[in-house]
Design an enzyme around this catalytic site. Sequence first.
Site, PDB file in Angstrom:
ATOM      1  N   ARG A  46       0.862  -1.178   0.000  1.00  0.00           N
ATOM      2  CA  ARG A  46       0.000   0.000   0.000  1.00  0.00           C
ATOM      3  C   ARG A  46       0.900   1.230   0.000  1.00  0.00           C
ATOM      4  NH1 ARG A  46       2.508   1.912   3.682  1.00  0.00           N
ATOM      5  NH2 ARG A  46       0.993   3.594   3.771  1.00  0.00           N
ATOM      6  N   ASP A 237      -1.793  11.085  -1.925  1.00  0.00           N
ATOM      7  CA  ASP A 237      -2.258  10.054  -2.864  1.00  0.00           C
ATOM      8  C   ASP A 237      -2.642  10.645  -4.209  1.00  0.00           C
ATOM      9  OD1 ASP A 237      -2.812   8.824  -0.019  1.00  0.00           O
ATOM     10  OD2 ASP A 237      -2.565   7.210  -1.489  1.00  0.00           O
TER      11      ASP A 237
HETATM   12  O1  MRU Z   1      -4.387   3.338   2.319  1.00  0.00           O
HETATM   13  P1  MRU Z   1      -2.909   3.517   2.168  1.00  0.00           P
HETATM   14  O2  MRU Z   1      -2.119   2.930   3.282  1.00  0.00           O
HETATM   15  O3  MRU Z   1      -2.425   3.061   0.797  1.00  0.00           O
HETATM   16  O4  MRU Z   1      -2.700   5.086   2.221  1.00  0.00           O
HETATM   17  C1  MRU Z   1      -1.415   5.618   2.138  1.00  0.00           C
HETATM   18  C2  MRU Z   1      -1.343   7.081   2.322  1.00  0.00           C
HETATM   19  O5  MRU Z   1      -2.341   7.751   2.506  1.00  0.00           O
HETATM   20  C3  MRU Z   1       0.002   7.723   2.184  1.00  0.00           C
HETATM   21  O6  MRU Z   1       0.105   8.852   2.986  1.00  0.00           O
HETATM   22  C4  MRU Z   1       0.208   8.145   0.720  1.00  0.00           C
HETATM   23  O7  MRU Z   1      -0.051   7.067  -0.148  1.00  0.00           O
HETATM   24  C5  MRU Z   1       1.575   8.653   0.465  1.00  0.00           C
HETATM   25  S1  MRU Z   1       2.748   7.348   0.478  1.00  0.00           S
HETATM   26  C6  MRU Z   1       4.271   7.932   0.084  1.00  0.00           C
END
Ligand code: MRU
Length: 352
Positions: A46, A237
């Site tokens: 993730r 994201d």
């Molecule tokens: O749901 P996730 O764990 O994939 O969410 C990740 C995040 O929100 C991070 O802050 C984002 O992807 C930046 S990672 C460098």
Amino acid sequence: MSIKPILYQNGHCLMIDQRLLPGKEEWRSYDDYRGIAEAIRTMVIRGAPAIGVAATFGAAFGARSLEVDDFGRFRDRMEAICAELAATRPTAVNLFWALEKVRRFILDHRDAPIPRLKEGLLELAIGMAEEDERINRALGRFGNALIPDRARILTHCNAGALATAGYGTALGVIRAAFEAGKKISVFADETRPWLQGARLTAWELQQDGIPVTLICDNMAGHLMARGEIDCVVVGADRIAANGDTANKIGTYTLAVLCRAHALPFYIAAPLSTVDASLSDGALIPIEERGREEVVRHGGVELAPAGIPVRNPVFDVTPAPLITAIITEAGVVRGDLGAGLKSLLEQRPPDAH
Ligand code: MRU
């Protein structure tokens, strides 16, 4: 030396299973695109940049399995494979950016023999993983300039090595400041409901000897009011053209708290996280996940049976609440939309 959560070895893609950390360090091995799509959907891997890299390996493995010898059929089958990989998670734009690179590579090499296309897609995936770490180190160097010595930095979720191909974005800034000899310390928000902060950020910083203290999400305001936090650094994201930024649920709350306490609020993200096709953050698709993430943890029921639940896993921080966006090409402040546009225009053509 930070962890690399996704590795290519002897025809396989290895991923540390992030659902099991910090209790178990278990690596999973994938050699087909459906397995990789499932790994992204179920959050074995993730974090925006990491899922982009994983999807590119998925596309390369999908290509490898195709038994077709004409370009038209290869392209059509690859379209279907990319569509399956794209359907795994909706918010992080790096996934779609990476799959667009795959599509462009295929179209640009339409005259190449199919075996060469297959090799080329694997090289694309390996190259993307290496490039991601280089980008994060560059971004970290720019971010370090914003971090004072002895800063107490709050971060949310995990935007670390585990969320990328290595080094991290928000944690890349923190690592760069630490490597520069600054006596920084970090507060990691636990990040309900999936606990990326407690399970991943706390683990990863502890492994690297960077001072880190875990707090619950609802403690940030109290610590800010007492003058115990100097700035917030988080990842992203998807960043809309005007600078509005989607990141893990709870990020927006932190930005509002920073404004109330006159603290800097920084986003650290590669330019591949900018979605210039969306004018503002209201257009960013926000993933909603299942109720069980909210009502159950480690087999323990946390709420009464049948209680209605919402589980949006990202939120959007409006650009005016963001002090600066730290990218691999420099730091953008003020009119974030204009600053991002100018950095995107200066990129070499193959980086798009
Ligand atoms: O749901 P996730 O764990 O994939 O969410 C990740 C995040 O929100 C991070 O802050 C984002 O992807 C930046 S990672 C460098």
